[in-house]
Design a protein around this motif. Structure first.
Motif, PDB file in Angstrom:
ATOM      1  N   LYS A  11      25.407  25.962 -19.606  1.00 30.94           N
ATOM      2  CA  LYS A  11      25.246  25.690 -21.036  1.00 30.94           C
ATOM      3  C   LYS A  11      26.596  25.932 -21.730  1.00 30.94           C
ATOM      4  O   LYS A  11      27.288  26.917 -21.429  1.00 30.94           O
ATOM      5  CB  LYS A  11      24.184  26.608 -21.644  1.00 30.94           C
ATOM      6  N   THR A  77      17.789  36.266 -13.465  1.00 26.75           N
ATOM      7  CA  THR A  77      18.502  36.353 -14.739  1.00 26.75           C
ATOM      8  C   THR A  77      19.518  35.241 -15.005  1.00 26.75           C
ATOM      9  O   THR A  77      19.755  34.898 -16.161  1.00 26.75           O
ATOM     10  CB  THR A  77      19.234  37.702 -14.851  1.00 26.75           C
ATOM     11  N   LYS A  80      19.304  31.539 -17.170  1.00 31.28           N
ATOM     12  CA  LYS A  80      19.500  31.359 -18.620  1.00 31.28           C
ATOM     13  C   LYS A  80      20.860  30.746 -18.946  1.00 31.28           C
ATOM     14  O   LYS A  80      21.047  30.207 -20.033  1.00 31.28           O
ATOM     15  CB  LYS A  80      19.318  32.680 -19.360  1.00 31.28           C
ATOM     16  N   TYR A  81      21.801  30.792 -18.008  1.00 36.77           N
ATOM     17  CA  TYR A  81      23.125  30.209 -18.234  1.00 36.77           C
ATOM     18  C   TYR A  81      23.178  28.728 -17.864  1.00 36.77           C
ATOM     19  O   TYR A  81      24.112  28.029 -18.241  1.00 36.77           O
ATOM     20  CB  TYR A  81      24.189  30.939 -17.414  1.00 36.77           C
TER      21      TYR A  81
END
Length: 107
Positions: A11, A77, A80-81
């Motif tokens: 992102k 985790t 999310k990137y």
């Protein structure tokens, strides 16, 4: 040797900090006894694209990598990137390192 290449479409809001955001995971992977290399590169053409190349000495080392606590945590985790699901190529080949490019003419 097990070699793995992962292409990340990050992102835009995380692209400049992506290496720092994944540093702890990177260092943990590099410290694994069976890790031969774990290297990130950023695309020259797309600033939101990173490519990870990693290698492990054998199938057992690869298995230990994906069963490690730091791998499990990263898989929970680091999504999310990602702008899209990362793409992967993985294969096993004989050897313990890089082969030389035989086709190039050297002086």
């Amino acid at each position: 040797m097990i070699t793995i290449t992962v292409k990340w479409d990050v992102k835009p809001e995380y692209a400049d900090d992506f290496l720092e955001l994944t540093r702890e995971f990177t260092e943990a992977c590099r410290a694994e006894p069976g890790c031969l290399w774990f290297e990130w590169s950023r695309s020259c053409d797309n600033p939101n694209e990173y490519v990870l190349i990693e290698a492990y000495k054998d199938a057992q080392a690869g298995k230990e990598h994906v069963e490690s606590g730091h791998f499990a945590e990263a898989m929970k985790t680091q999504g999310k990137y990602a702008a899209t699901r990362p793409k992967v190529i993985s294969f096993e080949k004989p050897g313990t390192g890089w082969d030389e490019l035989g086709e190039i003419e050297m002086p």
